[in-house]
Design a protein around this motif. Structure first.
Motif, PDB file in Angstrom:
ATOM      1  N   GLU A  32       0.810  -1.216   0.000  1.00 42.60           N
ATOM      2  CA  GLU A  32       0.000   0.000   0.000  1.00 42.60           C
ATOM      3  C   GLU A  32       0.846   1.270   0.000  1.00 42.60           C
ATOM      4  O   GLU A  32       0.475   2.263  -0.601  1.00 42.60           O
ATOM      5  N   ARG A  33       1.998   1.255   0.713  1.00 40.45           N
ATOM      6  CA  ARG A  33       2.791   2.465   0.876  1.00 40.45           C
ATOM      7  C   ARG A  33       4.130   2.450   0.165  1.00 40.45           C
ATOM      8  O   ARG A  33       4.781   3.487   0.070  1.00 40.45           O
ATOM      9  N   ASP A  66       9.939   4.854  -7.023  1.00 43.72           N
ATOM     10  CA  ASP A  66      10.287   6.252  -7.284  1.00 43.72           C
ATOM     11  C   ASP A  66      11.766   6.553  -7.017  1.00 43.72           C
ATOM     12  O   ASP A  66      12.170   7.705  -6.925  1.00 43.72           O
ATOM     13  N   GLY A  67      12.595   5.504  -6.893  1.00 39.29           N
ATOM     14  CA  GLY A  67      14.041   5.693  -6.853  1.00 39.29           C
ATOM     15  C   GLY A  67      14.694   5.848  -5.507  1.00 39.29           C
ATOM     16  O   GLY A  67      15.891   6.129  -5.440  1.00 39.29           O
ATOM     17  N   ALA A  68      13.974   5.645  -4.404  1.00 40.06           N
ATOM     18  CA  ALA A  68      14.589   5.725  -3.080  1.00 40.06           C
ATOM     19  C   ALA A  68      15.239   4.377  -2.740  1.00 40.06           C
ATOM     20  O   ALA A  68      14.743   3.317  -3.131  1.00 40.06           O
ATOM     21  N   GLY A 112      12.654  11.799   4.964  1.00 41.12           N
ATOM     22  CA  GLY A 112      11.752  12.243   3.901  1.00 41.12           C
ATOM     23  C   GLY A 112      10.585  11.301   3.756  1.00 41.12           C
ATOM     24  O   GLY A 112      10.074  10.763   4.740  1.00 41.12           O
ATOM     25  N   LYS A 113      10.196  11.067   2.535  1.00 44.10           N
ATOM     26  CA  LYS A 113       8.991  10.305   2.222  1.00 44.10           C
ATOM     27  C   LYS A 113       8.930   8.951   2.926  1.00 44.10           C
ATOM     28  O   LYS A 113       7.867   8.536   3.372  1.00 44.10           O
ATOM     29  N   TYR A 114      10.055   8.247   3.021  1.00 48.89           N
ATOM     30  CA  TYR A 114      10.051   6.911   3.617  1.00 48.89           C
ATOM     31  C   TYR A 114      10.642   6.888   5.025  1.00 48.89           C
ATOM     32  O   TYR A 114      10.881   5.822   5.587  1.00 48.89           O
TER      33      TYR A 114
END
Length: 141
Positions: A32-33, A66-68, A112-114
């Motif tokens: 989901e994430r 997304d490249g992380a 950040g995002k993660y």
């Protein structure tokens, strides 16, 4: 998460246990994430205990869609009746309900995002198939 695992490298009897190492060249994960791929270079250090159970010590590098880049580490145990574990060792397909396979998972992620992954512990149920394991990973809340 589905991992591709090369044939096990058998170190053999050591002073502590019977050691095997599974080299992980690739894999995928979807959720989901976060979703993405498992990068080459991971490994699953396994100890086969005298009681027939196997402990796992795994480290993987993940790349999200997304490249992380993230790291995932987990320790766990797989055990079952002797005949079931022998079937797994021969590479046979065994119904996951016939054995126990659980892990405790932690992550490292950039801020950040993660970043939320740095503050959680997850558990996973594993299923060992002839071409590699499949895990369902759940955040413990």
């Amino acid at each position: 998460m589905k991992l591709d695992v090369k044939p096990l490298v058998t170190v053999g009897e050591t002073p502590g246990s019977f050691r095997r190492i599974g080299i992980v060249p690739s894999g995928t994960f979807t959720g989901e994430r976060l979703s993405g791929k498992v990068l080459d270079g991971g490994a699953d250090w396994q100890d086969v205990r005298s009681d027939g159970s196997t402990t796992l010590d795994v480290r993987l590098t993940l790349e999200t869609d997304d490249g992380a880049y993230l790291t995932m580490a987990y320790r766990g145990v797989r055990h079952g009746q002797k005949d079931v574990m022998e079937r797994l060792a021969r590479g046979e397909t065994v119904d996951p309900s016939e054995y126990y396979f659980r892990t405790l998972v932690t992550f490292e992620a950039p801020v950040g995002k993660y970043g939320w992954l740095n503050g959680i512990v997850a558990v996973a149920t594993g299923h060992r198939f002839p071409d590699g394991p499949v895990y369902s990973v759940f955040e413990v809340r």
